[in-house]
Motif scaffolding. Structure first.
Motif, PDB file in Angstrom:
ATOM      1  N   GLU A 180       0.843  -1.209   0.000  1.00 42.45           N
ATOM      2  CA  GLU A 180       0.000   0.000   0.000  1.00 42.45           C
ATOM      3  C   GLU A 180       0.878   1.259   0.000  1.00 42.45           C
ATOM      4  OE1 GLU A 180      -3.068  -0.742  -0.342  1.00 42.45           O
ATOM      5  OE2 GLU A 180      -3.427  -2.659   0.653  1.00 42.45           O
ATOM      6  N   HIS A 210      -5.120   2.233   3.403  1.00 41.50           N
ATOM      7  CA  HIS A 210      -4.963   0.782   3.522  1.00 41.50           C
ATOM      8  C   HIS A 210      -3.705   0.434   4.316  1.00 41.50           C
ATOM      9  CE1 HIS A 210      -7.482   0.187  -0.420  1.00 41.50           C
ATOM     10  NE2 HIS A 210      -8.168   0.735   0.569  1.00 41.50           N
ATOM     11  N   GLU A 226      -4.779   4.236  -0.796  1.00 41.18           N
ATOM     12  CA  GLU A 226      -3.675   3.299  -0.553  1.00 41.18           C
ATOM     13  C   GLU A 226      -3.004   3.610   0.786  1.00 41.18           C
ATOM     14  OE1 GLU A 226      -4.080   0.995  -2.260  1.00 41.18           O
ATOM     15  OE2 GLU A 226      -3.920   1.268  -4.421  1.00 41.18           O
ATOM     16  N   HIS A 257      -9.999   1.768  -7.789  1.00 42.84           N
ATOM     17  CA  HIS A 257      -8.659   1.781  -8.404  1.00 42.84           C
ATOM     18  C   HIS A 257      -8.655   0.958  -9.695  1.00 42.84           C
ATOM     19  CE1 HIS A 257      -7.159   2.162  -3.949  1.00 42.84           C
ATOM     20  NE2 HIS A 257      -8.101   3.018  -4.254  1.00 42.84           N
ATOM     21  N   GLU A 270     -10.770  -0.377  -3.269  1.00 40.26           N
ATOM     22  CA  GLU A 270      -9.929  -0.982  -4.308  1.00 40.26           C
ATOM     23  C   GLU A 270     -10.669  -1.039  -5.647  1.00 40.26           C
ATOM     24  OE1 GLU A 270      -6.873  -1.534  -3.030  1.00 40.26           O
ATOM     25  OE2 GLU A 270      -6.252  -1.799  -5.092  1.00 40.26           O
TER      26      GLU A 270
HETATM   27 FE   LIG Z   1      -4.806  -0.819  -1.557  1.00 42.39          FE
END
Ligand SMILES: [Fe+2]
Ligand SMILES: [Fe+2]
Length: 369
Positions: free
Chosen positions: A84, A117, A114, A205, A202
């Protein structure tokens, strides 16, 4: 960043801020965003698979029945968290070259999430794993993708331009979806609960990657063979992320209930415990094959179709690691392989051309409604 001793999560947060400074992260990425640990729901209260199937999921580390299981858990969380923070180190300089304001916004959101995370994984480490957790949460902010110190291959590879970024989010973040999906079935409840909110983020992303590639293909300006070279660059590293073939650590993570199959709650068949990584990689390959086919439906007239490099090509991990295979899987001798790599991976001229995406009008369509 000097050696610190992190006694509390607040200490870790200070260290996280120092890491942001150290990697020279544009402060605007933080503005208006609150970093926090988020815990969602479990698939169910009982352990879903493995030797402890049917027991209550473990809420506290002291409930985890064996030191080896606690160590394996620490390892899984550390590896996840490392990816991450690494991705932010890889991507942060792209803020300066976003092709549209929409893409800039998407990149900022991806980087924030990220970091969240990574924050989430460190929150687990700092809250549950005592001294060894504190140490791992600290080291996670000390390794650098830019120095090749991150724990997994994809996360030390430079992301140089926006074609890289879209390819990366398409293929590498998509690997993340699989990893998070597998951890969502974990017997360690705080880890499993971390996954719902992370998976939701996610998915944005992956969508960013898939959409960006589609917008480039539909614009019809970027040579498709150039895009193919970026697929060749990233897809083998994504295959590597699923780990070795016949992995004993995947076997034990399953037996101990720590990491399930991606489709654990839908798969009626018993797991092949010695082929878990191969199985996950197979599901992933199937998914990305479909996405590449979809991109091919949007190709400009006469463009050669995009494809996935063969699973043997340019692998660093698994039974084909270090082998000399072409993108179509043909074995090559040493000289032919060196020539082949120079042909199928991005070279200097390709990189120059790819970096134009951020600058040249028309290389990418505006955001699709
Ligand atoms: Fe991630
Ligand atoms: Fe991601």
């Amino acid at each position: 960043m000097g050696a610190a001793r992190l006694n509390s999560f607040d200490d870790w947060v200070d260290y996280f801020r120092a890491w942001q400074k150290d990697i020279d992260l544009d402060p605007s990425v933080n503005s208006g965003y609150t970093f926090e640990a988020k815990y969602g729901d479990l698939h169910g209260p009982a352990i879903e698979f493995g030797d402890f199937k049917g027991d209550r999921k473990w809420e506290k580390i002291l409930e985890v029945p064996d030191q080896r299981i606690r160590d394996a858990l620490l390892h899984l969380i550390t590896y996840q968290g490392d990816t991450e923070f690494a991705s932010v180190e890889q991507q942060r300089h792209l803020l300066a070259t976003a092709p549209t304001p929409h893409d800039l916004e998407a990149l900022v959101r991806v980087m924030r999430e990220e970091m969240r995370h990574g924050w989430q994984m460190c929150h687990l480490l700092m809250s549950h794993f005592g001294d060894s957790g504190r140490l791992e949460a600290q080291k996670m902010l000390e390794r650098r993708a830019t120095r090749g110190e991150r724990l997994l291959g994809s996360f030390n590879v430079p992301v140089e331009n926006w074609l890289d970024f879209f390819t990366y989010t398409q293929f590498i973040d998509r690997d993340g979806k699989f990893q998070l999906g597998m951890l969502s079935h974990s017997a360690f409840a705080p880890l499993a609960r971390s996954m719902g909110p992370m998976l939701k983020e996610e998915s944005f992303h992956l969508g960013t990657g898939n959409n960006g590639l589609k917008r480039i293909v539909r614009a019809g300006r970027l040579p498709i063979p150039l895009m193919q070279k970026y697929f060749n660059k990233w897809v083998p590293t994504a295959y590597d992320l699923f780990g070795t073939d016949g992995s004993s650590s995947a076997h034990w993570a399953y037996v101990w209930g720590l990491k399930g199959r991606f489709d654990e709650d839908q798969n009626p068949h018993p797991a092949e415990r010695d082929r878990l990584n191969e199985y996950a990689r197979g599901l992933y390959a199937e998914e990305i094959r479909g996405l590449v086919e979809a991109l091919n439906r949007d190709l400009p007239e006469g463009a050669p179709p995009l494809y996935l490099p063969d699973e043997k090509f340019n692998r660093r991990i698994g039974e084909h690691a270090g082998g000399r295979f072409a993108v179509d899987g043909r074995p090559l001798d040493e000289a032919a392989y060196a020539r082949h790599l120079a042909e199928v991976l991005p070279g200097d001229e390709d990189r120059r051309r790819a970096s134009a995406i951020g600058r040249e009008e028309g290389f990418i369509l505006p955001r699709q409604a």
